[in-house]
Scaffold this motif. Structure first.
Motif, short mmCIF file in Angstrom:
data_model
loop_
_atom_site.label_atom_id
_atom_site.label_comp_id
_atom_site.label_asym_id
_atom_site.label_seq_id
_atom_site.Cartn_x
_atom_site.Cartn_y
_atom_site.Cartn_z
N LEU A 1 -10.19 8.11 -11.40
CA LEU A 1 -9.34 8.51 -10.28
C LEU A 1 -9.15 7.41 -9.23
O LEU A 1 -8.35 7.56 -8.33
N VAL B 1 -3.69 0.47 10.93
CA VAL B 1 -2.30 0.07 11.16
C VAL B 1 -1.73 0.70 12.43
O VAL B 1 -0.64 0.36 12.84
N VAL C 1 -14.22 12.22 -4.74
CA VAL C 1 -12.97 11.46 -4.78
C VAL C 1 -12.05 11.92 -3.64
O VAL C 1 -11.47 11.11 -2.92
N ASN D 1 0.19 4.38 1.95
CA ASN D 1 0.06 4.67 3.38
C ASN D 1 0.13 3.41 4.21
O ASN D 1 0.74 3.39 5.27
N MET E 1 -21.27 10.00 -17.47
CA MET E 1 -20.15 10.94 -17.68
C MET E 1 -19.44 11.23 -16.36
O MET E 1 -18.24 11.08 -16.24
N VAL E 2 -20.29 11.56 -15.37
CA VAL E 2 -19.74 11.88 -14.06
C VAL E 2 -19.06 10.66 -13.46
O VAL E 2 -17.93 10.72 -12.99
N ASN F 1 8.79 3.08 16.75
CA ASN F 1 7.55 3.86 16.85
C ASN F 1 7.16 3.88 18.32
O ASN F 1 8.02 3.67 19.18
N ASN F 2 5.92 4.12 18.59
CA ASN F 2 5.53 4.32 19.99
C ASN F 2 5.54 3.04 20.81
O ASN F 2 5.53 3.10 22.04
N LEU G 1 -2.60 5.51 -3.32
CA LEU G 1 -2.32 6.33 -2.14
C LEU G 1 -2.59 5.53 -0.86
O LEU G 1 -1.80 5.55 0.09
N LEU G 2 -3.69 4.81 -0.87
CA LEU G 2 -4.04 4.02 0.31
C LEU G 2 -3.00 2.94 0.56
O LEU G 2 -2.56 2.73 1.69
N GLY H 1 3.18 2.70 6.78
CA GLY H 1 2.80 2.73 8.18
C GLY H 1 3.37 1.60 8.99
O GLY H 1 3.31 1.61 10.19
N TYR I 1 -15.10 9.70 -12.25
CA TYR I 1 -14.86 9.23 -10.87
C TYR I 1 -13.99 7.97 -10.87
O TYR I 1 -13.00 7.89 -10.16
N ALA J 1 -5.56 5.97 -8.62
CA ALA J 1 -4.70 6.89 -7.84
C ALA J 1 -5.06 6.81 -6.36
O ALA J 1 -4.19 6.80 -5.49
N THR J 2 -6.37 6.73 -6.08
CA THR J 2 -6.82 6.63 -4.70
C THR J 2 -6.28 5.36 -4.06
O THR J 2 -5.76 5.36 -2.95
N MET K 1 -10.65 9.73 -0.54
CA MET K 1 -9.22 9.58 -0.24
C MET K 1 -8.92 9.93 1.21
O MET K 1 -8.21 9.20 1.90
#
Lengths: 158, 195
Positions: free
Chosen positions: A9, B31, B16, A20, A1-2, A138-139, A16-17, A24, A6, A12-13, B20
């Motif tokens: 999600l 990067v 989670v 980024n 269940m747990v 950038n830098n 997001l990665l 970047g 997990y 979505a994780t 993240m």
């Protein structure tokens, strides 16, 4: 269940990665125009665009400190008169590649334009096309100048 | 609601969120362009690829081909007058040109300025650049895999193969290590290239 919750999600994780990772690597300026702008014919209206540059990058302000740097500009084409463009107050930042502080913008900033509707303008919606030109770094590296098109609809009232 | 039940609900969410946060920091660190990296000064001979040839005009209107420089070690620098980090490297490259010229080395600058000589000519004069500069464009950049960021520099060996590629400002020492390695490369490199 747990574990089932997990894994739900994880997409979505991952998204997001990946976002980024993509954000970047190269600069990207997003420019948002307001909606519902109205102006009476013969009158003026201030319009604020909201520009957002992704993290890790800076762009030259409208008044860069060196002649060789390409400034931020906003130009308009359309049936309204452009009375003034007001650029945001820049930040003075020092980067590893130049001992002198540079006049730059980062993150989110406004771009204001004062328009005037000609007294002879026919009532109804008009469309203006804007072009935001910028050059970002950038830098330790810089990227070719880019143009971001903007479309603005203004309702001219009698 | 009992504590055990609450924990069963919150623990996965916390895991989670932790994943993240750690993941984002890991990706950003991967990067990040500020991360100092120490690498061997040049690629192994067997892993080098032919540097694409080009024919571009220099400031005097003379056609310059990369292939004209076969037998020399070349530092090929994509740059632009509006690029601050490029300006930082130019004095290094001028010094390399002076220091290594007699040992069979040359710097070639490829400007990516849209307005060409109009910006580049006064810049060369102002800086007193002592190496050859040509005006390049996206087509030239595409030959080298597409040049998104400036400066991007390539060290090319005497056989016309790309021995290093550096995107963004590198250290002067990295460049010098690479140049020295290529200038001192034994004749055996040629045999290795054929293997």
């Amino acid at each position: 269940m747990v574990l089932r919750h997990y894994w739900k999600l994880l997409p979505a994780t991952s998204a997001l990665l990946l976002t980024n990772l993509a954000m970047g690597q190269t600069p990207a300026l997003m420019v948002k125009a307001p909606v519902g702008v109205v102006v009476k014919k013969g009158a003026t209206v201030d319009v604020k665009l909201t520009a957002t540059l992704n993290a890790g990058f800076h762009l030259n302000s409208h008044t860069p400190t060196e002649d060789y740097l390409i400034p931020l500009t906003l130009k308009w084409e359309g049936p309204l008169d452009v009375l003034d463009v007001v650029y945001p107050k820049p930040q003075m930042e020092t980067y590893s590649f130049d001992p002198k502080p540079l006049s730059v913008l980062t993150g989110q900033f406004p771009l204001l334009t004062k328009f005037r509707a000609p007294a002879t303008a026919p009532p109804g919606p008009v469309t203006l096309t804007g072009k935001v030109r910028y050059q970002a770094c950038n830098n330790n590296s810089c990227f070719a100048p880019k143009n971001v098109p903007v479309t603005l609809t203004v309702q001219v009232l009698p | 609601m009992n504590t055990r039940g609450s924990l069963r609900t919150r623990l996965p969410i916390a895991l989670v969120l932790l994943t993240m946060v750690v993941g984002v920091f890991w990706v950003m660190s991967r990067v990040s362009t500020e991360r100092p990296v120490r690498r061997p000064p040049v690629k192994e001979v067997g892993k080098r690829q032919e540097a694409p040839d080009f024919a571009l005009k220099d400031i005097d209107g003379k056609t310059v081909r990369l292939s004209d420089y076969r037998g020399k070690v070349i530092l090929l620098d994509f740059w632009a007058t509006w690029c601050g980090p490029c300006k930082m490297e130019i004095p290094w490259f001028m010094e390399f040109e002076r220091k290594y010229k007699d040992r069979g080395f040359a710097v070639l600058g490829l400007s990516m300025d849209d307005d060409g000589w109009q910006s580049v000519k006064p810049f060369i004069q102002e800086f007193g650049m002592n190496y050859r500069v040509m005006i390049a464009d996206e087509r030239t950049g595409a030959l080298y895999g597409g040049i998104d960021a400036l400066p991007t520099a390539f060290l090319i060996d005497r056989e016309g193969r790309v021995a290093t590629e550096q995107v963004g400002v590198s250290s002067r020492r990295d460049f010098e290590d690479g140049i020295e390695a290529l200038l001192e490369a034994p004749a055996g490199d040629k045999r290795a290239a054929l293997n």
